[in-house]
Design a protein around this motif. Structure first.
Motif, PDB file in Angstrom:
ATOM      1  N   SER A 160       0.815  -1.214   0.000  1.00  0.00           N
ATOM      2  CA  SER A 160       0.000   0.000   0.000  1.00  0.00           C
ATOM      3  C   SER A 160       0.848   1.264   0.000  1.00  0.00           C
ATOM      4  CB  SER A 160      -0.943   0.014   1.208  1.00  0.00           C
ATOM      5  OG  SER A 160      -0.203   0.023   2.419  1.00  0.00           O
ATOM      6  N   SER A 161       2.126   1.135   0.342  1.00  0.00           N
ATOM      7  CA  SER A 161       3.040   2.286   0.378  1.00  0.00           C
ATOM      8  C   SER A 161       3.917   2.358  -0.870  1.00  0.00           C
ATOM      9  CB  SER A 161       3.919   2.203   1.628  1.00  0.00           C
ATOM     10  OG  SER A 161       3.149   2.237   2.803  1.00  0.00           O
ATOM     11  N   ARG A 162       3.540   1.656  -1.916  1.00  0.00           N
ATOM     12  CA  ARG A 162       4.376   1.574  -3.111  1.00  0.00           C
ATOM     13  C   ARG A 162       4.697   2.946  -3.682  1.00  0.00           C
ATOM     14  NH1 ARG A 162       1.445   0.544  -8.758  1.00  0.00           N
ATOM     15  NH2 ARG A 162       3.427   1.543  -9.263  1.00  0.00           N
ATOM     16  N   GLU A 168      -3.204  -9.193  -2.716  1.00  0.00           N
ATOM     17  CA  GLU A 168      -2.579  -8.173  -1.875  1.00  0.00           C
ATOM     18  C   GLU A 168      -1.620  -7.312  -2.691  1.00  0.00           C
ATOM     19  OE1 GLU A 168      -0.882  -9.940   1.616  1.00  0.00           O
ATOM     20  OE2 GLU A 168      -2.702 -11.088   2.058  1.00  0.00           O
ATOM     21  N   GLN A 190      -4.062  -5.303  -5.672  1.00  0.00           N
ATOM     22  CA  GLN A 190      -4.842  -4.208  -5.107  1.00  0.00           C
ATOM     23  C   GLN A 190      -4.110  -2.877  -5.253  1.00  0.00           C
ATOM     24  OE1 GLN A 190      -5.792  -4.767  -0.963  1.00  0.00           O
ATOM     25  NE2 GLN A 190      -6.784  -2.780  -0.747  1.00  0.00           N
ATOM     26  N   HIS A 191      -2.769  -2.935  -5.237  1.00  0.00           N
ATOM     27  CA  HIS A 191      -1.982  -1.704  -5.262  1.00  0.00           C
ATOM     28  C   HIS A 191      -1.134  -1.549  -6.530  1.00  0.00           C
ATOM     29  CE1 HIS A 191      -3.177  -1.021  -1.136  1.00  0.00           C
ATOM     30  NE2 HIS A 191      -2.830  -2.269  -0.852  1.00  0.00           N
TER      31      HIS A 191
END
Length: 257
Positions: free
Chosen positions: A182-184, A205, A208-209
């Motif tokens: 999520s912090s990509r 997982e 999603q990002h």
């Protein structure tokens, strides 16, 4: 862990994903992929994207991802890292016992900077050899650090590596570590390389990002079957033997969907 046959120009173009406003080409989603970090060999027919160790030449006419062990030392190479090797309170080197690799000490800005400088020389080497992207391995070493390293430490180092890669016009992939996907964007990561997400049933997982910019590597029949059933029409998926041996070795395994 970690010839090159001629390819038509159109093949290469198909292996690059255009990104608006971005100079760094990314591996095209669902492109034929081969994982060759254990040693280079002639890519099989249909392969458009290949990952190889930084010591190997890039494969002509393909999209090349350059593997670097960025968060741990190669087996037996602890002395090359000096005080950058992670030690516990008793002075013992902290080891990833699955691969017999010493973890690197990411706890201070000074040490992270020096690690990034050393890994950066490999990144520069990859750019000089014609690679298009970097795959820094063991991003998740903090999970094996006996609590000495944090996820923040790992992200602070990967940001430095992203800056170095981007400065050379290279894309950079997040290796595993789905809990940080999520912090990509904050970490400057462009695509993902996910080992055994079919086996672990957690490919979503990453998607999603990262959307379809996910490369899946499996090491078991069940993992490949699951990955292909759920993601074979949208993601690049390959099964390799665990030691990622070159073609011609008796242990060599390579299957796709």
């Amino acid at each position: 862990m970690r010839a090159r046959g001629r390819r038509h120009r159109g093949k290469r173009a198909a292996a690059l994903a255009a990104q608006p406003g971005q100079r760094r080409p990314l591996p095209a989603p669902h492109a034929g992929f081969d994982y060759q970090i254990g040693g280079p060999y002639q890519p099989p027919a249909g392969v458009q994207v290949v990952s190889r160790d930084h010591s190997a030449p890039a494969a002509a006419g393909l999209y090349n991802i350059c593997y670097v062990n960025a968060f741990q030392a190669q087996p037996g190479a602890e002395k090359d890292w000096g005080d950058l090797v992670l030690r516990d309170d008793d002075g013992n080197v902290v080891i990833d016992h699955d691969w017999n690799e010493a973890l690197l000490d990411l706890r201070t800005a000074d040490k992270r900077g020096r690690i990034a400088d050393k890994v950066g020389t490999w990144i520069d080497e990859c750019a000089g050899k014609g690679y298009q992207a970097i795959e820094p391995d063991n991003y998740d070493s903090f999970t094996r650090s006996q609590g000495l390293l944090s996820a923040r430490n790992a992200q602070d180092l990967v940001k430095l590596l992203s800056q170095r890669a981007h400065g050379k016009g290279l894309a950079i992939g997040q290796k595993n570590t789905s809990e940080l996907a999520s912090s990509r964007a904050d970490n400057g990561l462009d695509f993902a390389v996910a080992e055994e997400c079919g086996e672990q049933d957690n490919c979503a997982e990453y998607t999603q990002h990262f959307g379809n910019q996910v490369i899946v590597i499996e090491y078991s029949e069940d993992g490949l079957r699951n990955a292909c059933a759920k993601w074979g029409s949208t993601l690049s998926v390959v099964r390799r033997d665990r030691d990622v041996t070159p073609k011609g070795d008796s242990a060599y395994v390579r299957e796709t969907c």
